[in-house]
Design a protein around this motif. Sequence first.
Motif, PDB file in Angstrom:
ATOM      1  N   ASP A   1      27.497  35.445  41.008  1.00 26.63           N
ATOM      2  CA  ASP A   1      27.415  35.916  39.251  1.00 26.63           C
ATOM      3  C   ASP A   1      28.440  35.512  38.712  1.00 26.63           C
ATOM      4  OD1 ASP A   1      24.595  36.813  39.951  1.00 26.63           O
ATOM      5  OD2 ASP A   1      25.396  38.541  40.651  1.00 26.63           O
ATOM      6  N   ARG A   2      29.665  35.705  39.242  1.00 28.58           N
ATOM      7  CA  ARG A   2      30.717  35.646  38.654  1.00 28.58           C
ATOM      8  C   ARG A   2      31.502  34.307  38.469  1.00 28.58           C
ATOM      9  NH1 ARG A   2      30.564  40.454  40.641  1.00 28.58           N
ATOM     10  NH2 ARG A   2      31.384  39.940  42.530  1.00 28.58           N
ATOM     11  N   GLY A   3      30.985  33.382  39.058  1.00 26.58           N
ATOM     12  CA  GLY A   3      31.897  32.149  39.143  1.00 26.58           C
ATOM     13  C   GLY A   3      33.019  32.025  39.792  1.00 26.58           C
ATOM     14  N   THR A   4      33.739  30.848  39.879  1.00 27.12           N
ATOM     15  CA  THR A   4      34.957  30.797  40.428  1.00 27.12           C
ATOM     16  C   THR A   4      35.900  29.597  39.504  1.00 27.12           C
ATOM     17  OG1 THR A   4      36.297  30.115  42.580  1.00 27.12           O
ATOM     18  CG2 THR A   4      34.178  28.712  41.798  1.00 27.12           C
ATOM     19  N   THR A   5      37.055  29.444  40.005  1.00 28.40           N
ATOM     20  CA  THR A   5      37.767  28.650  38.959  1.00 28.40           C
ATOM     21  C   THR A   5      38.314  27.583  40.081  1.00 28.40           C
ATOM     22  OG1 THR A   5      38.486  30.635  37.917  1.00 28.40           O
ATOM     23  CG2 THR A   5      39.908  28.685  37.543  1.00 28.40           C
ATOM     24  N   ALA A   6      38.246  26.343  39.482  1.00 28.92           N
ATOM     25  CA  ALA A   6      39.069  25.187  39.907  1.00 28.92           C
ATOM     26  C   ALA A   6      40.466  24.835  39.395  1.00 28.92           C
ATOM     27  CB  ALA A   6      38.220  23.838  40.077  1.00 28.92           C
ATOM     28  N   PHE A   7      41.172  24.466  39.960  1.00 29.50           N
ATOM     29  CA  PHE A   7      42.587  24.081  39.357  1.00 29.50           C
ATOM     30  C   PHE A   7      42.778  22.634  39.449  1.00 29.50           C
ATOM     31  CE2 PHE A   7      43.634  28.356  42.080  1.00 29.50           C
ATOM     32  CZ  PHE A   7      43.030  28.989  41.124  1.00 29.50           C
TER      33      PHE A   7
ATOM     34  N   LEU B   1      49.189  24.520  35.186  1.00 33.03           N
ATOM     35  CA  LEU B   1      47.663  25.017  35.802  1.00 33.03           C
ATOM     36  C   LEU B   1      46.885  24.617  34.540  1.00 33.03           C
ATOM     37  CD1 LEU B   1      46.706  27.726  38.014  1.00 33.03           C
ATOM     38  CD2 LEU B   1      45.052  27.273  36.063  1.00 33.03           C
ATOM     39  N   HIS B   2      45.736  23.824  34.957  1.00 32.72           N
ATOM     40  CA  HIS B   2      44.568  23.581  34.006  1.00 32.72           C
ATOM     41  C   HIS B   2      43.190  24.141  34.555  1.00 32.72           C
ATOM     42  CE1 HIS B   2      47.020  20.773  31.196  1.00 32.72           C
ATOM     43  NE2 HIS B   2      47.400  20.369  32.518  1.00 32.72           N
ATOM     44  N   ALA B   3      42.578  24.984  34.049  1.00 33.41           N
ATOM     45  CA  ALA B   3      41.512  25.739  34.730  1.00 33.41           C
ATOM     46  C   ALA B   3      40.259  25.165  34.414  1.00 33.41           C
ATOM     47  CB  ALA B   3      41.319  27.136  34.357  1.00 33.41           C
ATOM     48  N   CYS B   4      39.389  25.031  35.204  1.00 39.31           N
ATOM     49  CA  CYS B   4      37.756  24.449  35.060  1.00 39.31           C
ATOM     50  C   CYS B   4      36.826  25.732  35.751  1.00 39.31           C
ATOM     51  CB  CYS B   4      37.595  23.285  35.646  1.00 39.31           C
ATOM     52  SG  CYS B   4      35.989  22.813  35.381  1.00 39.31           S
ATOM     53  N   ARG B   5      36.309  26.513  34.886  1.00 39.09           N
ATOM     54  CA  ARG B   5      35.348  27.465  35.513  1.00 39.09           C
ATOM     55  C   ARG B   5      34.018  26.636  36.182  1.00 39.09           C
ATOM     56  NH1 ARG B   5      35.189  31.979  36.758  1.00 39.09           N
ATOM     57  NH2 ARG B   5      33.803  32.993  35.530  1.00 39.09           N
ATOM     58  N   THR B   6      33.767  27.295  37.382  1.00 38.18           N
ATOM     59  CA  THR B   6      32.672  26.400  38.038  1.00 38.18           C
ATOM     60  C   THR B   6      31.522  27.402  38.478  1.00 38.18           C
ATOM     61  OG1 THR B   6      34.109  26.419  40.218  1.00 38.18           O
ATOM     62  CG2 THR B   6      34.155  24.516  38.979  1.00 38.18           C
TER      63      THR B   6
END
Length: 288
Positions: A129-135, A120-125
């Motif tokens: 307020d707290r953002g989400t994570t794309a995988f 899994l390589h993560a990318c914060r988007t």
Amino acid sequence: MMELTVLASGSQGNCSALLVPRGGCDTKRLLLLDAGLSPKATRERLFSSVRRMPEEATDILLTHLDADHWRDTWQRVLDRHPIRVRLHEAHVREARRLGVPAANLCPFGDSCDLGDGLTLHACRTPHDDRGTTAFLLERVCERGVTRLGFATDLGRVPQALLEHFRDVDLLALESNYDEQLERISDRPLFLKERIMGGKGHLSNDESLVAAVHIAASGVPQAIVLLHLSQQCNRPDLVERLWNERAPHLVDRLCLAQQHRPTRTLCVQPRQRAPRATGCATSLFDSVR
């Protein structure tokens, strides 16, 4: 072969099932992407779609912890089954506050080895307020490399995400609202501003522009659009937009729905080098 079935996608609950080959076995490993349906609803849709049960999942990968992506009724399932709950380290404090059992929590940073050749390589988007994570989920085997890009609930598309999803085989991307329907809806102004203000959701146009950009680096074998608004979007508007502006991608397009699963999307590995681990991202490096 990697297989994705979106069990439900929308403001009432999000959950997808990912099946990947398990090393040295004929069986396939089950992972859940988000857990925004109740365990009962997940069980019904999962079994009807792929003949599996929720407790067979080895991992639940959470993009974030909004109520339509994490249901607290999963706590009882996790108390009885050793399912790993994987989420970005930025969400750990919130997860504990919401009652995700500490014994199941497996935080990750830039990347995470999931076993069976799967990384899994993560990318914060950006989202609220707290953002989400794309995988970016990448599996390496003797036949080659398979890549799945999965991103939902993002207010805009950072340049880092476009690079992150370069040359994916399966693209799962939010396409939440039609801008005109959003503007003329009876939703309160603050909600419209939240959704369209760059930290809420992606419009159909924004989603299409991102998908076309990603496809320029290698046309995905399948594309599934997530989180369509039931109030401010319509499948026919999405399909018309893609037919007009991306006709070369329409034959591999699938629209996820709230009340029934998609067909199972299967993608094959290809010969290429795996990605290097790590991903430098910025929540505010948006595409102009």
